[in-house]
Design a protein around this motif. Structure first.
Motif, short mmCIF file in Angstrom:
data_model
loop_
_atom_site.label_atom_id
_atom_site.label_comp_id
_atom_site.label_asym_id
_atom_site.label_seq_id
_atom_site.Cartn_x
_atom_site.Cartn_y
_atom_site.Cartn_z
N SER A 157 2.11 30.62 43.58
CA SER A 157 0.84 30.68 44.30
C SER A 157 -0.32 30.37 43.36
N ALA A 158 -0.27 30.96 42.17
CA ALA A 158 -1.38 30.77 41.22
C ALA A 158 -1.43 29.33 40.71
N GLY B 184 -5.26 23.45 41.47
CA GLY B 184 -6.32 24.02 40.65
C GLY B 184 -6.09 23.78 39.17
N PHE C 218 -10.02 31.28 42.42
CA PHE C 218 -9.20 30.24 43.04
C PHE C 218 -7.85 30.15 42.35
N LYS C 219 -7.89 30.15 41.00
CA LYS C 219 -6.66 30.01 40.22
C LYS C 219 -5.69 31.13 40.51
N TYR D 68 -7.31 21.69 50.84
CA TYR D 68 -6.20 21.67 49.90
C TYR D 68 -5.04 20.82 50.44
#
Ligand code: PFF
Length: 453
Positions: free
Chosen positions: A25-26, A30, A230-231, A109
């Motif tokens: 997810s992270a 990004g 966001f990250k 995205y």
């Protein structure tokens, strides 16, 4: 009793699975097109320092809080906050805001992801194999200004994500990210080594890392903090949703620190894979999408075996985008299926349909809807700005206030020590940061960054 409820609910099944899904997810677009460029553009090591401070003082505490609340509640983000908050207090609104942030983020995205997926094929066919940015630029332009292609690729990506989500949390999200994340690391290392061994690579490292503190203004600090949100996928219920799938014996603070470090490592590697090559061939580093879709193809076309590396690069980006999109979509899917008792299939389909509609505003931002602008921003840029710089930080403030002032130290201690099984000397300072430091810092940075004081 609670054991059987926990068992009946789908969730991550192994420590590696938890790590892969959370890191999945992270790590995302990004790392590949936000982090390296923002770092190079906003003062190199100076920006990096602000970003790391924002990650430590704001990102980490919010992420730990979110995962903890999710695991305590063991349900979707909206129901979770209703369950954990004192009766009648509307803390669930944080999660509702998170669901809207999820739609906004997913809208733009999924379009960038759509270009990435399209580019795997364009790279493989040799269509974008040119050392001339004017040629690669024209190819990119023809993709984004074609409404039909933009929409079709976006819907294809959404359908693919929907297909994985339909398989469930452990057999869908966990199984896919467990296989993709190691592959992502391998590809990134291969491309990083290739880029670093080019003659003239050091100028790229210089662009990325040499500090220039004069560029670090209030707006840049807001950008760094927005990037941290966001990250780490925080402030919008995503980590709360994933936290609800964590195992009871998972060490939450340790997992969070690992994910944060690995994510930072991937960002640095991405920068190292991109900029040395860009500078080695005398290209100008450019912002956001054009870096990824115009400069990178031209750079790869200049490298021996570049055709192969270009395909690998877009496969890598598609992998990164996949883990992130699954987690964004899981927020509204879990709300519909658990809060509104829908089947997972129905919940996924409804979300895909809504996203197909909302997301099309971003898919058409460079063509049919290019002239429809709010505050000088197209839907694409607006959704990006509002989610990272407004909604996620706001969500972060309220989550901290909830844990620091409503939930309290005792419950946080019980939750993070897994009911007293772990000894955690950092709890007092962590609670202090969550209660005072993070919310205040976020508020000040938000207001100052927007020029409101
Ligand atoms: N962290 C992802 C990236 O850096 O690309 C983006 C993201 C994923 C944002 C999940 C928000 C989210 F809930």
């Amino acid at each position: 009793m609670s054991q059987s409820i926990t068992k009946a609910r789908d969730g991550f099944t192994s420590t590696f699975g938890v790590l892969a899904a959370t890191l999945g997810s992270a790590v995302g677009l990004g790392n590949i097109w936000k982090f390296p460029y923002l770092t190079g553009e906003n003062g190199g090591a100076g920006f990096l320092l602000v970003y790391v401070i924002a990650t430590l003082l704001v990102g980490l505490p919010v992420m730990i809080s979110e995962i903890m609340l999710g695991r305590e509640a063991r349900t979707d983000a909206v129901s979770g906050l209703i369950k954990l908050a004192p009766k009648g207090q509307p803390w669930w609104l944080i999660a509702a805001m998170g669901v809207s942030a999820a739609f906004l983020i997913m809208s733009f995205y999924s379009e960038v992801a759509a270009w990435v997926f399209a580019y795997i094929f364009k790279a493989a066919s040799g269509e974008i194999l040119s050392t001339d940015p004017a040629v690669t630029g024209a190819a990119f332009n023809s993709l984004i200004t074609d409404p039909l292609q933009s929409l079709l690729w976006q819907w294809l990506v959404l359908t693919l994500m929907g297909g994985i989500l339909l398989m469930g949390v452990s057999r869908g999200i966990e199984a896919v990210t467990k296989r993709l994340m190691p592959l992502l690391f391998i590809l990134l290392l291969v491309i990083g080594v290739r880029s670093l061994t080019l003659p003239g690579a050091s100028e790229g490292l210089h662009f990325l890392f040499s500090p220039d503190f004069s560029k670090v203004t209030a707006g840049v600090v807001l950008t760094a903090m927005g990037l941290a949100f966001f990250k780490l996928s925080i402030g919008m219920g995503c980590m709360m949703t994933y936290g609800s799938y964590f195992r009871d014996d998972q060490h939450i603070p340790l997992t969070t620190v690992r994910v944060m470090c690995a994510d930072l490592f991937v960002s640095m590697l991405a920068g190292i894979a991109i900029f040395p090559a860009v500078f080695a061939f005398g290209f100008e580093p450019s912002a956001g999408p054009s870096l990824l879709f115009i400069t990178i193809p031209a750079v790869f076309a200049s490298i021996p075996l570049g055709h192969l590396f270009m395909v690998l690069f877009f496969v890598l980006s598609a992998i990164a985008a996949t883990g992130a999109m699954l987690s964004i979509l899981e927020v509204p899917v879990s709300v519909l299926s658990e809060r509104f008792h829908m089947s997972r299939t129905r919940a996924t389909l409804i979300n895909l349909l809504v996203l197909g509609a909302v997301g099309s505003t971003c898919a058409l931002s460079s063509s049919t809807l290019a002239d429809v602008q709010v505050g000088g921003k197209t839907f694409f840029d607006l959704f990006d700005f509002v989610s990272s710089n407004v909604l996620m930080p706001l969500g972060g403030i309220f989550l901290c206030l909830f844990v620091g002032w409503v939930w309290g130290f005792e419950r946080m201690t019980t939750a993070l020590t897994n009911g007293g099984k772990l000894s955690l000397p950092i709890l007092r300072p962590l609670f202090f940061i969550i209660r005072y430091v993070s919310p205040l810092l976020i508020l000040v940075v938000m207001l100052k960054g927007m020029g409101l004081f």
